[in-house]
Design an enzyme around this catalytic site. Structure first.
Site, PDB file in Angstrom:
ATOM      1  N   MET A  14     -15.963  30.800 -23.628  1.00  0.00           N
ATOM      2  CA  MET A  14     -16.733  29.663 -22.832  1.00  0.00           C
ATOM      3  C   MET A  14     -18.209  29.683 -23.460  1.00  0.00           C
ATOM      4  SD  MET A  14     -15.178  29.600 -19.055  1.00  0.00           S
ATOM      5  CE  MET A  14     -15.011  31.669 -18.864  1.00  0.00           C
ATOM      6  N   GLN A  66     -13.953  34.532 -31.575  1.00  0.00           N
ATOM      7  CA  GLN A  66     -13.509  33.187 -31.680  1.00  0.00           C
ATOM      8  C   GLN A  66     -14.194  32.409 -32.917  1.00  0.00           C
ATOM      9  OE1 GLN A  66     -13.731  29.269 -29.308  1.00  0.00           O
ATOM     10  NE2 GLN A  66     -11.492  29.547 -29.243  1.00  0.00           N
ATOM     11  N   CYS A  96     -12.368  22.683 -28.832  1.00  0.00           N
ATOM     12  CA  CYS A  96     -13.422  22.227 -28.596  1.00  0.00           C
ATOM     13  C   CYS A  96     -13.982  20.806 -28.793  1.00  0.00           C
ATOM     14  CB  CYS A  96     -14.749  23.212 -29.218  1.00  0.00           C
ATOM     15  SG  CYS A  96     -16.420  22.768 -28.201  1.00  0.00           S
ATOM     16  N   HIS A 168      -4.498  24.673 -24.760  1.00  0.00           N
ATOM     17  CA  HIS A 168      -5.130  23.806 -23.447  1.00  0.00           C
ATOM     18  C   HIS A 168      -4.242  22.736 -23.362  1.00  0.00           C
ATOM     19  CE1 HIS A 168      -9.191  22.985 -21.678  1.00  0.00           C
ATOM     20  NE2 HIS A 168      -8.106  22.180 -21.109  1.00  0.00           N
ATOM     21  N   ASN A 208      -3.460  27.290 -21.163  1.00  0.00           N
ATOM     22  CA  ASN A 208      -4.935  27.350 -20.584  1.00  0.00           C
ATOM     23  C   ASN A 208      -5.111  25.833 -20.024  1.00  0.00           C
ATOM     24  OD1 ASN A 208      -7.761  26.641 -21.965  1.00  0.00           O
ATOM     25  ND2 ASN A 208      -7.570  27.993 -20.456  1.00  0.00           N
TER      26      ASN A 208
END
Length: 326
Positions: A14, A66, A96, A168, A208
């Site tokens: 994050m 990452q 992202c 995700h 996720n």
């Protein structure tokens, strides 16, 4: 490290949150949970020489870096740097949705270019030696049909050598939604991720997105997924997510049972950080939610947030903040 075992539970990468101080704090609560760095761009490492972005404490293991990028050669070089630093895993960000990431042609926009992703991970794998290369992705972007896009993406990238994916379970809308809105507005599709596990049983798939408790994590694992990644809940209510993780998720022993013990365990780390010229707030900003939902939590958070920036603030502020706890 046993990558498959540790990836049963992980804390999401994050931006601006999961820095090295946050990761050390999380590690105090769980010895087993896989921790991820914030996304580090390959250009920053290769062209910018920003090696400080790879700094971490050896006690953070198992820890994964990452990377963001879309140039195979550049990602390969950044991977070599990560391997030299001793990271346990290198993960390619394909999820992202921020404008900055889009302008660099990486992140979620890579869902539109699975062939490019395959080229990138192939180069990374060649550079990684025994270090595993993994991918974090979305179920799709914009008007893509996830039922078609996601299995094709997984298949192509897996053929390039990636075995472990974190999905995700939301689409990313690259135009019209902010990164914050992309965390909430597109609907979650957990069932699609579970269907991908049935379709690709040979892959290690973690889920996720919106998962807020160990109960929910255990439910996904019980349905057959290999791992669960938790983001905001692990940050805002870390004790609820991490204090029991080692026993409930990994079948081991928890290093601590009481968040008060965690706070006290952080004092020596804070003292070392201050001795190296660091600032107290750089660490304590990650600890504000430690007592969330418990008596005295508001007082603890207020004392830290109002006083940690003072020039004379020391590690003793932790004890002061704990004074009102039941």
């Amino acid at each position: 490290m046993n990558p498959d075992q540790n990836a049963r539970l992980s804390v999401a990468p994050m931006m601006d949150w999961t820095d090295r101080h946050c990761r050390f704090f999380h590690r105090v609560m769980s010895r087993e949970t896989l921790l991820y760095t914030e996304m580090v761009t390959a250009p920053a490492l290769v062209r910018g020489g920003a090696m400080h972005l790879l700094d971490y404490n050896p006690e953070e293991h198992p820890v994964a870096l990452q990377l963001g990028g879309s140039d195979p050669a550049e990602l390969a070089e950044a991977t070599r740097m990560a391997v030299d630093q001793g990271y346990d895993e290198v993960n390619l960000n394909c999820g992202c949705p921020s404008d900055r990431v889009q302008s660099g042609t990486f992140g979620a926009v890579l869902m539109k270019s699975p062939e490019l992703v395959a080229d990138c991970v192939s180069a990374m794998i060649r550079a990684a030696g025994d270090t595993e290369i993994t991918v974090k992705c979305r179920i799709g972007v914009d008007d893509q049909d996830p039922e078609e896009v996601l299995p094709d993406f997984l298949d192509r990238v897996a053929q390039a050598g990636v075995r472990r994916f974190t999905i995700h379970a939301r689409k990313a809308w690259l135009q019209g939604l902010s990164p914050k809105e992309n965390r909430d507005i597109p609907p979650l599709d957990y069932d699609l991720v579970h269907r991908m596990k049935a379709r690709f049983p040979q892959l290690h798939l973690s889920i996720n997105g919106g998962i807020a408790s160990l109960d929910e994590a255990e439910a996904h694992l019980a349905r057959g997924l290999d791992g669960v990644m938790i983001g905001r809940a692990a940050y805002h209510t870390p004790a609820d997510v991490l204090l029991a993780a080692d026993s409930r998720i990994f079948g081991g022993r928890n290093p601590h049972h009481d968040p008060r013990d965690v706070a006290l365990a952080m004092i020596s780390y804070i003292e070392r950080h201050l001795g190296q010229g660091g600032k107290l707030a750089q660490v304590t900003r990650h600890m504000l939610g430690l007592f969330a939902g418990r008596p005295g939590a508001r007082h603890f958070k207020r004392v830290l947030s109002e006083n940690a920036h003072r020039p004379d603030a020391s590690a003793r502020l932790i004890e002061e903040a704990m004074a009102a706890l039941a």
